[in-house]
Design a protein around this motif. Structure first.
Motif, PDB file in Angstrom:
ATOM      1  N   LEU A 255      32.900  39.599  40.558  1.00 57.24           N
ATOM      2  CA  LEU A 255      32.765  40.747  41.461  1.00 57.24           C
ATOM      3  C   LEU A 255      31.309  40.956  41.867  1.00 57.24           C
ATOM      4  CD1 LEU A 255      34.064  43.385  42.721  1.00 57.24           C
ATOM      5  CD2 LEU A 255      33.378  44.511  40.603  1.00 57.24           C
TER       6      LEU A 255
ATOM      7  N   PHE B  68      37.500  40.603  50.031  1.00 57.01           N
ATOM      8  CA  PHE B  68      38.072  40.209  48.743  1.00 57.01           C
ATOM      9  C   PHE B  68      39.506  39.708  48.919  1.00 57.01           C
ATOM     10  CE2 PHE B  68      34.554  42.502  46.706  1.00 57.01           C
ATOM     11  CZ  PHE B  68      34.288  41.647  45.652  1.00 57.01           C
TER      12      PHE B  68
ATOM     13  N   PHE C 296      43.158  45.124  45.247  1.00 55.99           N
ATOM     14  CA  PHE C 296      42.804  46.358  44.552  1.00 55.99           C
ATOM     15  C   PHE C 296      44.044  47.217  44.343  1.00 55.99           C
ATOM     16  CE2 PHE C 296      39.184  44.815  46.912  1.00 55.99           C
ATOM     17  CZ  PHE C 296      38.154  44.910  45.998  1.00 55.99           C
TER      18      PHE C 296
ATOM     19  N   ILE D 108      40.390  45.957  40.205  1.00 56.74           N
ATOM     20  CA  ILE D 108      40.492  44.728  40.980  1.00 56.74           C
ATOM     21  C   ILE D 108      41.300  43.704  40.197  1.00 56.74           C
ATOM     22  CG2 ILE D 108      38.291  43.808  40.103  1.00 56.74           C
ATOM     23  CD1 ILE D 108      37.922  42.450  42.831  1.00 56.74           C
TER      24      ILE D 108
ATOM     25  N   SER E 293      43.542  39.615  40.800  1.00 55.81           N
ATOM     26  CA  SER E 293      43.503  38.401  41.618  1.00 55.81           C
ATOM     27  C   SER E 293      44.799  37.626  41.488  1.00 55.81           C
ATOM     28  CB  SER E 293      42.322  37.512  41.210  1.00 55.81           C
ATOM     29  OG  SER E 293      42.655  36.688  40.116  1.00 55.81           O
TER      30      SER E 293
ATOM     31  N   SER F 158      42.973  42.934  34.798  1.00 53.17           N
ATOM     32  CA  SER F 158      42.257  43.673  35.836  1.00 53.17           C
ATOM     33  C   SER F 158      40.867  44.029  35.333  1.00 53.17           C
ATOM     34  CB  SER F 158      43.013  44.943  36.222  1.00 53.17           C
ATOM     35  OG  SER F 158      43.074  45.831  35.116  1.00 53.17           O
TER      36      SER F 158
ATOM     37  N   MET G 133      36.689  49.083  38.473  1.00 54.77           N
ATOM     38  CA  MET G 133      35.553  49.104  39.383  1.00 54.77           C
ATOM     39  C   MET G 133      34.515  50.122  38.916  1.00 54.77           C
ATOM     40  SD  MET G 133      36.477  46.847  41.554  1.00 54.77           S
ATOM     41  CE  MET G 133      35.371  47.048  42.942  1.00 54.77           C
TER      42      MET G 133
END
Length: 766
Positions: A575, A596, A603, A612, A614, A622, A625
């Motif tokens: 990140l 992103f 998100f 965040i 993926s 996760s 943030m």
């Protein structure tokens, strides 16, 4: 185009300023019920809305400035202003656009409020970064001349004033000139007093005068005097700029004087100058500036008065400016006549001094390490390299060294001959010393890897064992190997640790080559998870996210609990890198999310904030943030809708089998500028980089297109050309512009890329 943003508690003074200029022109209003309202009415409306909240930064004064000789008509400038406000988050706020023509560069002033119609303060984060990106976008859209985006280290030019004149009423031009110079000086230096400010602006013909009002309030005034008949009356600092009044400048000076770093910078300079004096036998006073610049990288100016050197002023890299008398009497040129008192004697190094011996040893030490880094066949450990090294091997490196050239510059021919002889005689001693030091470090490093492996196995981080040989994956990922019941470094047999595992079989598939950088990141990551080593968090880089791609045999056997912990840490490391890479393209928090998403990240809004995730990691993994980024993303008015819009983008990546770390790795290499490697992946492996289209176009123009063309030109055979044609279609798809008949080839079903291995627990939830 350059944008400047100033926040304040009131708007009356700003209104009077922008509406009081001669020749000003109101171009229009934003988010008002009519374009025909008088400016006075708009001022009342703006004042009323801004006063609905007690925040200090109620109002925003924005100026958009075009380069000199750039012209834009009124209607276009108004459209540019409206689009700028929309991109910056003021799209629903009332604002007024006023054009001024009192300077050489055309510009507009925009006045608005940070308080919305509900009395809430707008969440405007990263405004500086977004403003730079937005102006760059508008320059491209409206074909304006671009301005440099990177910080340039340039000397402040000495402004040349006009020829002698009798008209001293040119106050407007004087004010802008003084404001420009003061602004640059205060940005470059950490000024601590008005006396220091006066010395810094003196070369620009600016005079500083401290004043005092009848009430006792301290102030400051500035004037011009080029000593050639051109002189202006003094102008109060508050008239130059509201931030340059006497009290406000004094607060800046006081904060610089109170800095806890100031004594540290002074102590560092004391040591640097002291070691310089210890190195030299004599220094010609006029040579001191050059000597300190070459030896210590210090910028100084000699204080010369009537051809007499009275001392020197140091312009430190920290921004502070130090006079000679601040550093202590023992460093004064007048007190060190043993060095400076020999008239015009040549500057000469004392080859018999202790400091010279230290410099000579440092020179040899750096040459030995450089020879190891530059060795063509870098095999084995540093200690092994040192063992085979002779003095002649490092002579070319010594001769190329800037420090070697500096030392010889201040020696006679006889001293140079003696210096080289001393280097050769000192080499064996330094060689042995470094060898002994490195031997201890290498032994400790191997023992540390052994201990870490023990901790990893005891805690069951990976499901590896000796029966199938899968533990060898762990050994390889930490840069060691197993042989004859011993643990050794991968590229050396010098040290070993007994590990009685017997005949340990090799797994069916082992990675052939592993980069030292990935081994180092893997070591740090495992230490962080096992030992909870907080210090290692700052050492993690974006490549830690790609460890499963490099060590698939190991990470496929990772325990689910540790895998979630690893993936969370790796997400945080990636990140930070991605935010820096996106900064030059990001105009809004929606852009932040979109960039992103294009990479395969998304998100989700949780109970404690935004997280965040993926498509490359487990659905339950996760990273929370940071608070400021949470507020930044939370400023999106339709956040829930924006988060739902992520799903089609991510599903498209998965559908096209781009949920593979290799695709992200290609985009990562592109961002780092490794275009040759990306060109190879595009043409030979048909890997489609996961990267936003805007960023892709930027890198294509910056050098990727050229790298691809060069690679195509280097291919001749039919088979190679066939692969290149496949790559061309893949390149076209980067920009969503097909370059040929795509029915001939599907770039995402190439036999060189294996997409059959799908990871479990993949998915996206919203």
């Amino acid at each position: 185009m350059i944008a400047k943003i100033i926040y304040g508690q009131t708007c009356r003074g700003t209104l009077d300023y922008i509406l009081g200029k001669e020749g000003m022109q109101v171009l229009g209003y934003g988010n008002t019920f009519s374009q025909d309202i008088p400016p006075k009415f708009f001022g009342s409306l703006l004042h009323f809305q801004g006063q609905r909240n007690a925040t200090k930064n109620r109002y925003a004064h924005i100026s958009l400035n075009l380069p000199h000789d750039e012209h834009v008509d009124d209607s276009t400038f108004f459209e540019i202003s409206k689009e700028y406000m929309e991109k910056m988050g003021y799209g629903e706020q009332p604002f007024m656009v006023v054009r001024h023509n009192d300077t050489k560069h055309e510009h507009v002033h925009i006045l608005t409020t940070n308080v919305n119609d509900k009395g809430q303060v707008l969440s405007l984060y990263n405004s500086k970064r977004r403003s730079m990106t937005t102006t760059g976008y508008l320059e491209t859209k409206y074909n304006l001349e671009p301005v440099p985006r990177t910080k340039q280290e340039k000397q402040l030019p000495i402004f040349r004033l006009p020829e002698p004149r009798t008209n001293n009423d040119d106050i407007q031009g004087t004010r802008y000139y003084i404001q420009d110079v003061l602004n640059r000086i205060l940005q470059r230096y950490k000024v601590r007093s008005f006396e220091e400010l006066a010395r810094l602006v003196k070369p620009y013909h600016i005079e500083v005068r401290q004043t005092q009002s009848t009430t006792g309030r301290a102030g400051v005034a500035f004037g011009l005097d080029n000593r050639q008949g051109y002189r202006t009356r003094f102008i109060n600092g508050s008239q130059i700029h509201r931030q340059m009044s006497g009290p406000k400048l004094q607060r800046i000076f006081d904060s610089h004087k109170r800095s806890k770093l100031l004594p540290m910078h002074r102590k560092r300079l004391l040591k640097q100058i002291g070691t310089t004096y210890d190195l030299f036998k004599t220094i010609r006073p006029h040579d001191l500036k050059e000597v300190l610049k070459e030896y210590k990288g210090m910028d100084i100016e000699l204080d010369i008065k009537r051809d007499t050197i009275e001392g020197y002023t140091i312009y430190d890299k920290s921004g502070y400016v130090f006079r000679e008398k601040e550093l202590g009497k023992h460093l004064s040129m007048q007190k060190r006549l043993d060095i400076f008192g020999n008239g015009d004697a040549w500057t000469e190094i004392n080859i018999h001094s202790k400091q010279f011996l230290i410099e000579m040893q440092k020179l040899i030490r750096e040459a030995i390490r450089t020879s190891y880094l530059k060795s063509k066949q870098k095999k084995g450990l540093l200690s092994e390299h040192i063992e085979t090294l002779s003095f002649t091997d490092i002579v070319p490196i010594l001769m190329e060294s800037e420090k070697h050239r500096f030392l010889e510059k201040y020696m006679s021919s006889e001293q140079k001959h003696l210096f080289r002889k001393n280097l050769q005689e000192t080499f064996p001693k330094i060689q042995q010393r470094i060898h002994d030091t490195e031997t201890i470090k290498e032994k400790e490093a191997l023992q540390g890897k052994f201990d870490l492996i023990g901790d990893v196995l005891r805690k069951g981080v990976f499901n590896v064992g000796a029966t199938d040989g899968s533990v060898r994956h762990l050994f390889q990922a930490l840069g060691v190997r197993y042989q004859n019941n011993k643990l050794l470094f991968n590229d050396s047999e010098k040290y070993s640790v007994p590990v009685p595992l017997g005949n340990l079989p090799f797994p069916k598939k082992m990675e052939e080559h592993v980069s030292n950088g990935f081994v180092r990141q893997n070591h740090l990551m495992l230490e962080m998870m096992i030992k909870q080593d907080v210090d290692n968090v700052s050492k993690q880089t974006a490549i830690s996210f790609f460890l499963p791609m490099v060590f698939p045999g190991l990470f496929e056997r990772m325990h689910p609990d540790y895998k979630r912990r690893y993936e969370s840490l790796a997400l945080g490391a990636y990140l930070k890198h991605a935010e820096r890479m996106h900064a030059s393209f990001e105009k809004s928090p929606k852009d932040y999310i979109a960039f992103f998403n294009a990479k395969g990240f998304y998100f989700e809004k949780g109970e404690s904030g935004i997280n965040i995730k993926s498509i490359y990691t487990n659905i339950n993994s996760s990273y929370k943030m940071p608070k400021r980024t949470n507020l930044y993303l939370g400023s999106i008015s339709d956040l829930e809708t924006t988060l739902k819009q992520q799903q089609p983008v991510l599903e498209n990546l998965i559908k096209n089998r781009r949920d593979n770390l290799k695709n992200l790795w290609a985009g990562h290499l592109m961002e780092l500028g490794h275009y040759d490697r990306v060109a190879y992946m595009l043409t030979n492996e048909s890997v489609h980089p996961n990267l936003d289209r805007k960023a892709t176009i930027h890198h294509m123009d910056k050098g990727l297109r050229k790298a691809i063309q060069e690679r195509i030109a280097s291919k001749n055979t039919f088979k190679q050309n066939r692969l290149l044609r496949k790559g061309v279609y893949a390149i076209g798809s980067l920009l969503d512009k097909p370059t040929g008949n795509q029915e001939d080839y599907n770039g995402f079903k190439d036999e060189l890329t294996d997409y059959t291995k799908r990871r479990k627990n993949r998915g996206i939830s919203f």
